[in-house]
Every structure is written in structure tokens, then in C-alpha cells.
Design an enzyme around this catalytic site. Sequence first.
Site, mmCIF file in Angstrom:
data_model
loop_
_atom_site.group_PDB
_atom_site.id
_atom_site.type_symbol
_atom_site.label_atom_id
_atom_site.label_comp_id
_atom_site.label_asym_id
_atom_site.label_seq_id
_atom_site.Cartn_x
_atom_site.Cartn_y
_atom_site.Cartn_z
ATOM 1 C CD GLU A 106 45.149 27.193 52.492
ATOM 2 O OE1 GLU A 106 45.041 26.041 53.062
ATOM 3 O OE2 GLU A 106 45.955 27.528 52.447
ATOM 4 C CD GLU A 126 44.991 27.929 58.360
ATOM 5 O OE1 GLU A 126 44.275 29.079 58.476
ATOM 6 O OE2 GLU A 126 44.539 27.406 56.554
#
Length: 701
Positions: A106, A126
Amino acid sequence: MSSALVSYRRDGEIALVTVDNPPVNALAREVRAGLLNAIRQAEADTEVHATIILCAGRTFIAGADVSEFDQPPQEPHLPAVTQAIENALKPVVVALHGTALGGGFEIALASHYRIATATTKVGLPEVKLGVIPGAGGTQRLPRLVGLPTALQMISSGETITAERALEIGAIDEIAEGDLKTAAIAAARRLATPGAVPRRTGTLPVPSAPPEIFQEARRQASEKQRHLQAPLTAIEAVAAAASLSFDDGLRRERELFLERRASAQAAALRNAFLGEREVAKVPGLAADVRAREILQVAVLGAGTMGSGIAMCFANAGFSVLIKEVEALALERGMATIRKNYQASVSRGTLSPQDMLRRLECIRPTLDWQELADVDLVVEAVFEDLGVKRQVFEQLDAIAKPGAILATNTSYLDVAQIAEFTRRPQDVVGMHFFSPANVMRLLENVRTDRTAPDVLVTVMQLGKKLGKIAVLVGGCDGFVGNRMLAQRTREAWFLLEEGALPQQVDAALVDFGFPMGPFAVGDLAGLDIGWRNRKARAHLRKPGVRDCDLLDQVCQLGRLGQKTGAGWYRYESGKRTPLPDAAIEELIVEHSRARGIERRTIDDQEIVERCLFSMINEGAKILAEGVAARPVDVDIVWLNGYGFPPWRGGPLFYADQLGLGRVLATIENYCERFGPDFWTPAPLLQELVASGRTFYPRRLLPE
Ligand code: NAI
């Protein structure tokens, strides 16, 4: 203004921001704070024209800091960091190597230019921990790679290679030579006066047909059945398509926090953290050194021995495999060759590696060859007399300090140890079938096993790529002792009115990959049958026993290998098909026993199969056979297909509420009598004092 974990240095007009938080540069609070400060410093530094973020050590930031998993989120939160990077007025180049995963990726997505080494892997895994990316990943990735690819990557959690990342536009460049040199060159190119950084958040989301979301949901519900996070991830990506960037980020954060607080995320965290936890053995002094293991011998080249020899060869150990007779030895070696050959045919093993591994395994019939080995793993017949002979022989031959391990499933390891004059060197190493595939290893200690032997076998587990759990001695250790409960209840359910396919369906619905009857057919019913015969003398008169397994086996139905077991199989196929002959046999059995068959609902099936195990788990804990609840759960998660998103049997019991579990057990105790349903005292104590198996902080509110 460098922090301990993030350093700031200038190289001419370039600011070099280096994260150094070994081993994987996890995004601990101090790293997040350090990055934020470094970006601010670069912005304020008039000499600086561009910034590079890179990592020391073997990898770029590989994700969140697992030690913060079960704590409330602490400032600065990652979205503040990624936003500061994206908003920077001077270009930010990110230099990736190793694995840039989760929050690490990210950060890359929020940077203005992404450069990676050719061997880098990137991804947003995730969902595998029950959450979704929470720092802009679901909003930025679609802007770079388009909605369909972003949906696929984020909902599956799969990682991709640098080459693929470049192809889809997730990164901008693969560094030809030195990464830092290439990053500096890129930064200099971008730092032309007046150039505006390319901010991912300002890019449009490429349009895509709206049906793709429906299709993604359908696929997720099918392939990742039971899991909530993939569906939430799809919702977050859909927000990127329908909302402004800022609103999308807000929606993503909301969804992330909701998932983070969910029961599934807590369970998946327990499964993930538990694998690390079990390696730390309570009460074992940290300064105990392992014994050196170079030469290994495996006794017995049967089902288990051949698989165990492969485990050691795969990890590069040199292994002797010893049999009593040439034919058995040749059969074992043929199995090993066949298994490796199958991997080569599947493309998962190179022919060279196959040869290398085969060279590690040396067959022998000669006891004397075992004189120099550092470790022996015994996998001969499950018979105490045979084990006695073998261990007496080993005692006479093995060098002092050699570790003598037994792979016994049910026999008493302490008793086996007493067959030698060195019980301190004897330990159980209980592998699971197929030993070269299954990840679980139950290491069994006795009261006399030396601490350095325990340390050695725990470390060996890791070297073999297994998850080793240290347990104490008892009938069936942790895994099979609990399994026996489930097996017994499954058989009782059949004689009371259920059919194999119904019991299996209820447990698959619960989340197991297969039901107990289909598993039995796969493994071969003769294993359980032989076991029942060997243990017939342990059965108490007057205590209920179901012999349906014996009846099925007596028909020659031993499972898939004979084309029929609890199910029937079409020739060459592995799909279990309900069989009228089995239904007839079961119904007739109930009639002969005078049991009136009734309709049994799925709830009763799940409760009787699982709560009986949970009750046994509580006894195992109270006896100290398992040191902690997590040891029990990791055994079941890795050896028996317990669904990870339920966290393990004891974690699941905590989530369900121990009061409810106990009340149900008491109810079954009244209905079926105390032989199998007497509540475990530990369970009663926990309920009476309002406690749970696990400390409360691990459970979602
Ligand atoms: P198996 O019957 O396939 O193999 C046993 C082998 O030991 C035979 O090849 C036999 O020739 C050999 N053997 C017998 N006496 C010997 C001696 N004195 N020296 C050298 N070799 C000798 O049995 P399996 O299934 O491999 O089981 C072996 C052990 O592993 C047992 O203790 C069993 O309880 C345990 N185990 C079995 C599991 C399974 O799923 N089959 C799972 C976990 C443990």
C-alpha cells in the site's frame, strides 16, 4: 531526525529514507511514525528534490506487525502515512525487493513511482487474515491496474511476481542492475523543476462492466466459501468505482475496521500467531542448545517410514532407511521414487532436485550402519513387542547422545523409553500421513526426556518445514485422542438415524474440507479396523460400542482403494457416492440393536462431533498433555483440517460461549449417560468463574 527504525539521509538532492526493522521490516508503530517524519523532513528540506523509500535487509516491508494484531490500533495509522506520501509535493520513488505485501505494498501504491528488483513479489494478502487492505489499497490498485485485475488480486490475496506487476501496471520499472542506483536514477529523472508528481489517487478508475462485481462475488462465495473478507474486499473495490477517491478511502477504512473486529479475523489471527506461539515451549530454558543432527536413520520403510525419509531428504539431511527384509526395503524405495516422480510430472519438482533428494536416502538392512547416526526415527509395526525389540537393539548400537524417536500413534512413549538404558534420549516424533505432505508434527515428551532433546526435535520440525507442537504422553496424544471422540459420536449418530453422507455434509458445512466418513474412505478403513482390533481388550463391558466399521470392513469395503467403503466409487473416480447397500446395512444394524431410528438435525451432528472433542481438549489441558489452548488448536488446524477461520476447537468454544458448550454437554450427559459425556472439570471451573480458554483480549468484543 532519524528514528531507530527509519533513517533519513541525503544523497545530493535526493532524500534516502531507509526502513530497517528486521527481520521483515514490519510496519510497527515506530516505523509508521518514522516514515511520516521522514516524508515531512524531505518536504521541508529545500535542498531535496525527490525522495526514495527503501528497506534494509532481505525484504521490503512485508506487512503489518503481528505483535500489534490483538491490540487497539495506535497512531499514526497507516492511512495517514500513505496519504502523506501521496500528497508530497516532491516525487516519492519506492524501491522494492523481496516481498512487498499488505501495508508495504500500500505504501508502494501511494508513492509516485514504483521500481522493483526482478525477484520481488507484491500483493495484498489481507483477506487471508480475515481483513481487507485498510490504507488505500482497494482504492489505488484499481486506478493502476483496472477493476477486474484489482478485484482478483485483492479478493484472492494472492501475490504476483515483479514481471506480472509490471505487465499489469502495478509497478513502473524492473531495475536492471543495483536497485538503489536505479531508484536514484529514476528519482533524478522525476525531479525536474516544476514537474508534478503522479498521484495514484488522482487517476481515474478505468471503467468496467458492472457485472464484474456480481461475478467476483459468485466466485468468492464458491472458492472461498464461509469467508467474509473476500466479499468485503469486493465491496471496497466496488466503492472505488462508484465513489470519489476521498469517499472511497473513508468507506474502505470503515469496512477494514469492521472486518478487523470480526470473529473470523480473530480466529485467523489465532491460527496465524499460534503457529509461531507453539514453537516457544513454556518452561524450557532459553539457553538450552540443540544437539547437532546431520545423519538420520528411519526404521521401517512402510507407509510412514518412506514418507518420513522423504521429509528429511527434502530438507537436505542424509537418511538411512532400514528394514528387516529386502522385499520391504525395495517396496519402500519404490514408493519414494514413485512419489518424487509424481511431483516431477506435476512440475512441482525438477528432475535434478529429485535426483539430489534420492541421493540423500540410502537403503540398508544392516543394523551396524546405524552406529553413527545422530537421530533415529522408528516407524515399524504398531506393536509393543516389536518396539521393544527394536529399541533394545538401538540401545546396543546407537552412539551415545543419539536421539531415539518413535513415530508410534498410540503406544506409551515413556514405556518405550524404558526399553533402553537412556530414556533421556527417547522422544516421540508423531508424523501424520502422508508424512511428506502433512504439516503437523506432534513431538511427544516423557517425564524423562532431556531438555536438549526437546529443543532439538522442535527445531527439527521447523527445518523439515513442519509445524511442531510439543505434547505429553497419553492415549492418542492430542490429535488422535480428540479425534477418537468425534469418530465415536459419528458412528453413534449412524446407528441412531443418520447416514454417512448426512454427517459428512454437516461437518463440511461447518467448514471441514471433508467429512469423517469420506476421510476414512480416503485413508483406508483398515487402519481404523486394525486399531479397533488391537484395542478391543480396552473396551469396558456394558459400555456402548458401535461396530459398524467392522461390519463394513468385513464386506471387503476398505475405502477408495477397494472401490467402496462408507460410500461407493465409480471406477477410477474419487467422488464419494451414497450407497443403498450401506444404508441397508446401517438400518439393519439399528434394528438388530433395538435402536429406533430418528431424524437427527445438523445441529446435533455438529454438537456431538465437536463438543465431545472440546470436552476432551479441556481434559488434555488440565492434565498438562498440552501446555496451552493454542497447542491443542494448532494440532487440529494443521493435522485434521479444522477450519482456520474458526481458530481451532478451543478458540471456537470460547467464541461460542463456554456456558453454552457446557450446558449442551450436560444435556447430552443426561441423554446418553456419563460414559462419554461427563463434563471436564476444567470446563466447569472456567464457566463457574466466568473465564475462557484463551485470555479475553484475543476475542472480539
Ligand atoms: P507399515 O506396516 O506400513 O510399515 C511398517 C514397516 O516396518 C514394514 O515395512 C515392516 O517391514 C517394517 N518393520 C517391522 N519391523 C521392523 C524392524 N525390526 N526393523 C525395521 N523395519 C521393521 O506401518 P505404518 O503405517 O508405516 O506405521 C508405522 C508406525 O507409524 C506405527 O507405529 C504407526 O502407529 C505409526 N503411524 C502410522 C500412521 C498411519 O497413518 N499409517 C500415522 C502416524 C503414525
